[in-house]
Design a protein around this motif. Sequence first.
Motif, PDB file in Angstrom:
ATOM      1  N   THR A  73       0.832  -1.201   0.000  1.00  0.00           N
ATOM      2  CA  THR A  73       0.000   0.000   0.000  1.00  0.00           C
ATOM      3  C   THR A  73       0.868   1.253   0.000  1.00  0.00           C
ATOM      4  O   THR A  73       0.607   2.197  -0.752  1.00  0.00           O
ATOM      5  CB  THR A  73      -0.937   0.005   1.227  1.00  0.00           C
ATOM      6  OG1 THR A  73      -1.712  -1.191   1.198  1.00  0.00           O
ATOM      7  CG2 THR A  73      -1.854   1.213   1.219  1.00  0.00           C
ATOM      8  N   LYS A  76       2.292   1.705  -3.441  1.00  0.00           N
ATOM      9  CA  LYS A  76       1.313   2.209  -4.402  1.00  0.00           C
ATOM     10  C   LYS A  76       1.112   3.710  -4.248  1.00  0.00           C
ATOM     11  O   LYS A  76       1.067   4.442  -5.236  1.00  0.00           O
ATOM     12  CB  LYS A  76      -0.026   1.499  -4.231  1.00  0.00           C
ATOM     13  CG  LYS A  76      -0.061   0.124  -4.839  1.00  0.00           C
ATOM     14  CD  LYS A  76      -1.436  -0.492  -4.674  1.00  0.00           C
ATOM     15  CE  LYS A  76      -1.463  -1.891  -5.245  1.00  0.00           C
ATOM     16  NZ  LYS A  76      -2.781  -2.507  -5.131  1.00  0.00           N
ATOM     17  N   SER A  79       4.174   5.534  -5.478  1.00  0.00           N
ATOM     18  CA  SER A  79       4.232   5.386  -6.932  1.00  0.00           C
ATOM     19  C   SER A  79       3.273   6.339  -7.634  1.00  0.00           C
ATOM     20  O   SER A  79       3.641   7.008  -8.601  1.00  0.00           O
ATOM     21  CB  SER A  79       3.902   3.947  -7.335  1.00  0.00           C
ATOM     22  OG  SER A  79       4.841   3.050  -6.835  1.00  0.00           O
ATOM     23  N   PRO A 119       4.809   1.541 -10.986  1.00  0.00           N
ATOM     24  CA  PRO A 119       3.901   0.413 -10.751  1.00  0.00           C
ATOM     25  C   PRO A 119       4.047  -0.705 -11.784  1.00  0.00           C
ATOM     26  O   PRO A 119       3.961  -1.879 -11.448  1.00  0.00           O
ATOM     27  CB  PRO A 119       2.506   1.028 -10.818  1.00  0.00           C
ATOM     28  CG  PRO A 119       2.679   2.494 -10.789  1.00  0.00           C
ATOM     29  CD  PRO A 119       4.096   2.800 -11.148  1.00  0.00           C
ATOM     30  N   THR A 123       5.039  -4.640 -11.099  1.00  0.00           N
ATOM     31  CA  THR A 123       4.172  -5.715 -11.569  1.00  0.00           C
ATOM     32  C   THR A 123       4.954  -6.693 -12.439  1.00  0.00           C
ATOM     33  O   THR A 123       4.858  -7.911 -12.265  1.00  0.00           O
ATOM     34  CB  THR A 123       2.982  -5.133 -12.361  1.00  0.00           C
ATOM     35  OG1 THR A 123       2.262  -4.222 -11.513  1.00  0.00           O
ATOM     36  CG2 THR A 123       2.054  -6.214 -12.849  1.00  0.00           C
ATOM     37  N   VAL A 195      -2.325   0.086 -10.787  1.00  0.00           N
ATOM     38  CA  VAL A 195      -2.622   0.078  -9.344  1.00  0.00           C
ATOM     39  C   VAL A 195      -4.034  -0.266  -9.133  1.00  0.00           C
ATOM     40  O   VAL A 195      -4.702  -0.932  -8.796  1.00  0.00           O
ATOM     41  CB  VAL A 195      -2.297   1.411  -8.645  1.00  0.00           C
ATOM     42  CG1 VAL A 195      -0.818   1.666  -8.653  1.00  0.00           C
ATOM     43  CG2 VAL A 195      -3.049   2.552  -9.246  1.00  0.00           C
TER      44      VAL A 195
END
Length: 195
Positions: A73, A76, A79, A119, A123, A195
């Motif tokens: 979290t 994110k 980011s 992000p 990923t 996200v």
Amino acid sequence: METQAILALLAFGVVSSFTPGPNNLMLMASGANFGVRRTMPHMMGVVIGFSLMIVILGLGLFGLFHAWPASFTVLKVVSVVYTLYLAWKIARAAPPGTGNPEGKPMTFLQAAAFQWVNPKAWTMGLSAITLYAPDARLVSILIIAGVFGFMSLASTGTWMMMGLSIRRWLSSHTRLLAYNYSMAALLVGSIALAV
């Protein structure tokens, strides 16, 4: 790593590296605004920074994130905030030589550091390690980093050249402004998907 796994990794690398994302969109904008020579440090920062990030993730940071789920979290939020700031800078970019302080390409270190708040990079890196190096063997991690290093070099170079190819068309201030705002909007859209 078996041949079949390497071929699957190559396919994953091509698809994930060449699709639009923060790195590719920023390099396209930089290629259009600053040309190849001034964009090259940015491009190499992405390539080397992302490859290094994969190695560090594979060697243990991945486990740390699973041990402390709240870190995802935090990552994110950081980011999104930083990418919004970069989108704002792209939107305000002016042609070189105008004296606008916002008109500077990203440096090697800035681009390498950006991978840690990108992000899409997270990923891609976490997915690649989970799928192709679940045993966390150093050889597997280095193969993944090498594949993504090569794919990043090819994809970022391609996106930078696409930006360069429209540079002459962007000689009009109005078209450059519209292009920069479009690239900023696409950058914001790319993080919304990640996200």
